[in-house]
Enzyme design. Structure first.
Site, mmCIF file in Angstrom:
data_model
loop_
_atom_site.group_PDB
_atom_site.id
_atom_site.type_symbol
_atom_site.label_atom_id
_atom_site.label_comp_id
_atom_site.label_asym_id
_atom_site.label_seq_id
_atom_site.Cartn_x
_atom_site.Cartn_y
_atom_site.Cartn_z
ATOM 1 N N GLY A 247 66.231 78.696 103.725
ATOM 2 C CA GLY A 247 67.529 78.026 103.656
ATOM 3 C C GLY A 247 68.378 78.626 102.557
ATOM 4 O O GLY A 247 68.193 79.789 102.160
ATOM 5 N N SER A 248 69.301 77.832 102.051
ATOM 6 C CA SER A 248 70.249 78.328 101.049
ATOM 7 C C SER A 248 69.571 78.541 99.691
ATOM 8 O O SER A 248 68.511 77.972 99.415
ATOM 9 C CB SER A 248 71.376 77.305 100.889
ATOM 10 N N ARG A 250 70.624 77.366 97.001
ATOM 11 C CA ARG A 250 70.638 76.062 96.330
ATOM 12 C C ARG A 250 69.387 75.259 96.674
ATOM 13 O O ARG A 250 68.729 74.701 95.800
ATOM 14 C CB ARG A 250 71.892 75.289 96.761
ATOM 15 N N GLY A 252 66.570 76.496 97.712
ATOM 16 C CA GLY A 252 65.417 77.206 97.163
ATOM 17 C C GLY A 252 65.194 76.893 95.689
ATOM 18 O O GLY A 252 64.061 76.744 95.239
ATOM 19 N N GLU A 269 62.567 81.953 101.355
ATOM 20 C CA GLU A 269 63.356 82.861 102.209
ATOM 21 C C GLU A 269 64.785 82.328 102.181
ATOM 22 O O GLU A 269 65.151 81.460 102.970
ATOM 23 C CB GLU A 269 62.817 82.848 103.639
ATOM 24 N N CYS A 303 70.968 84.935 108.099
ATOM 25 C CA CYS A 303 70.733 85.277 106.699
ATOM 26 C C CYS A 303 70.977 86.764 106.480
ATOM 27 O O CYS A 303 71.317 87.192 105.392
ATOM 28 C CB CYS A 303 69.323 84.900 106.286
#
Ligand code: NAD
Length: 517
Positions: A247-248, A250, A252, A269, A303
């Protein structure tokens, strides 16, 4: 042709989706959930696809307990036998490719071939994992002590958590889950609540196979729920030794911090800010095709989407003209229709974020060269449709330094190759990268230690559209995780180094003497 109401009902029925679906499963059973109900609306035209009763904190607990219990048995199933079950999972996804691919398109807004391509990734990783199930190799070493044997072996790790993003509703789960399964781990999947029905459908397909193979409940689990009911618990749960989170940046940072706090393993990731360098030695015809797919495909919501075009100044105008010409030909509309290459953004928030990014770009000194408009009329009024944007920018603009999850391509001109590489690496993220050139020196420089700092570096190939065989992931703010191919399986296992003494002596390493007399 857009899908008719009747065809949609039949499709959902074939995939086991009902009007109201439970949000948690242990693979072979569906739990009666006690969380709130959410509705899944297609980003294409806003039509309701179905509802989900989300998991509550208690439902999460039931699923994680099942995963913990099932691990005791699953780890003792021989790895090639686990691979055989994954082979059958791959066959099941093969036979549902069209249907599940269409649901991916309907729920995420991807064009048909990308929806089906996503299911193909599920199939490919199953095939890969089947082979891997017979190749969980450890090394042997020569001991410095006589008549001693040293080797390493790989054991199953435990229940693995998998958090996935909206833009790959099933593939990223499979990348993790199929490798985890052959490694002997059980899996707890928390998908994005923006695409919950794809997760339900995937679990129904998998569940039939698990049932037929008499796999106990708890080997593959699904939990759809709110952050406070599921996400936070999963990140903090010490029973989950590995948490793979896609995900983003943020997300992570938050999840990674929580997992590290309990000394678990995060596999992150996260977002990218991918660039393509195009030099005067490039085959521009190839470059244009790759850039258009990489920047506009999935409506700029991959991504690995190309976000920055770093182009040699002498060919800048020619390349930009070629790109604008290509962008003009892109059909934008219902992604189910033949010939449409770009569907909607996932929702109005994404649309707003794109418009705000373009406004910020203007304030920071950038200039729109093409597109970036909100489309209206017909289906456009029922979803978040835009024209893809090409904009002139500088790499040090704060807006260029961040990932805007939308089809905006920033064009940045360079004069020297050193400058191009510095600009390429001059962002916080480090996922995917590519260079277009026919000059072997430029290509090798780009691939060298002083070249691209990304996890993926391509030559004359787009930044997006990775294959299963290679390890996928990125450096810096992208999180450092690797999954899917190569030796990524090692992250899902526990390494054990073993020394066996078959002599009649007790020599110590490093020549240390510790004699009792
Ligand atoms: P997101 O970060 O909003 O959400 C991703 C997932 O994390 C969702 O399931 C969400 O519910 C969950 N989540 C968010 N905050 C959480 C928290 N605090 N605790 C637990 N779970 C939490 O991302 P998105 O909008 O769904 O996806 C787009 C982003 O994902 C982009 O930044 C994109 O680059 C990135 N992405 C990265 C990869 C990769 O492999 N590197 C692949 C796909 C998407």
């Amino acid at each position: 042709m857009p899908i008719s109401g009747n065809d949609l009902r039949e499709l959902l029925e074939r995939l086991g989706i009902t009007d109201l679906n439970e949000g948690a499963s242990t693979g072979v059973e569906w739990l009666e959930c006690r969380g709130g109900i959410i509705q899944s609306l297609s980003p294409i035209d806003g039509i309701p696809l179905g509802s989900i009763r989300q998991a509550s904190g208690d439902d999460y607990e039931r699923a994680v307990s099942a995963a913990v219990q099932a691990f005791e048995q699953w780890r003792m199933v021989p790895a090639p036998r686990r691979g055989e079950i994954v082979r059958r999972l791959g066959d099941a996804f093969r036979s549902c490719k069209r249907d599940l691919g269409l649901l991916v398109s309907l729920e995420s807004g991807k064009i048909r071939s990308e929806g089906e391509g996503e299911v193909q990734e599920v199939i490919d990783i199953c095939d890969f994992a089947v082979g891997q199930s017979r190749m969980l190799y450890g090394l042997t070493m020569h001991s410095e002590r006589p008549r001693h044997r040293m080797y390493e072996q790989w054991h199953p790790l435990g229940p693995v958590g998998v958090i996935t993003a909206f833009n790959f509703p099933v593939a990223v789960w499979a990348w993790n889950a199929m490798i985890a399964l052959v490694a002997g781990d059980t899996v707890l999947w928390k998908p994005s609540s923006k695409v919950p029905l794809c997760a339900v459908a995937a679990m129904k397909i998998a569940g039939r196979v698990l049932d037929a193979c008499a796999v106990p409940p708890g080997v593959l689990n699904l939990v759809i729920g709110k952050r406070e009911d599921v996400g936070d618990l999963l990140a903090a749960d010490h029973r989950i030794p590995l948490l793979s989170a896609t995900g983003s940046v943020r997300m992570g940072r938050t999840v990674g911090r929580t997992v590290m706090e309990r000394l678990g393993r995060p596999l992150l990731e996260l977002g990218g800010n991918n660039a393509v360098i195009v030099t005067k030695n490039a085959d521009l015809r190839l470059a244009v095709r790759a850039i258009v797919f990489g920047a506009v495909g999935t409506a700029g919501q991959r991504c690995t989407t190309i976000r920055r075009l770093i182009v040699e100044r002498s060919i800048r105008d020619t390349l930009v003209d070629m790109l604008i010409n290509a962008y003009r030909q892109i059909r934008i509309g219902n992604p189910i229709d033949e010939g449409v290459l770009m569907g909607p953004l996932i929702d109005r928030h994404a649309l707003k974020a794109m418009q705000e990014a373009l406004e910020t770009l203007r304030l920071q000194g950038g200039r729109i060269l093409y597109g970036g408009e909100i489309l209206s009329g017909g289906i456009y009024d029922r979803g978040a449709y835009v024209t893809p944007c090409i904009a002139e920018a500088r790499n040090d603009f704060p807006i260029v330094q961040q990932e805007t999850f939308a089809p905006i391509l920033y064009v940045i001109a360079f004069d020297t190759f050193e400058e191009a590489i510095a600009c390429h690496n001059g962002v916080p993220q480090g996922l995917s990268s590519s260079i277009f050139t026919r000059d072997i020196r430029e290509a090798e420089w780009f691939l060298s230690h002083q070249g691209s700092d990304c996890g993926i570096a391509n030559v004359n190939v787009s930044t997006s559209g990775a294959e299963i065989g290679g390890a996928f992931g990125g450096e810096k703010d992208t999180g450092g995780g690797r999954e899917a191919g190569s030796d990524a399986w090692k992250a899902y296992m526990r390494r054990q180094t073993t020394t066996i003494n078959w002599s009649e002596e007790m020599p110590l390493a490093q020549g240390i003497r510790f004699d009792l007399d």
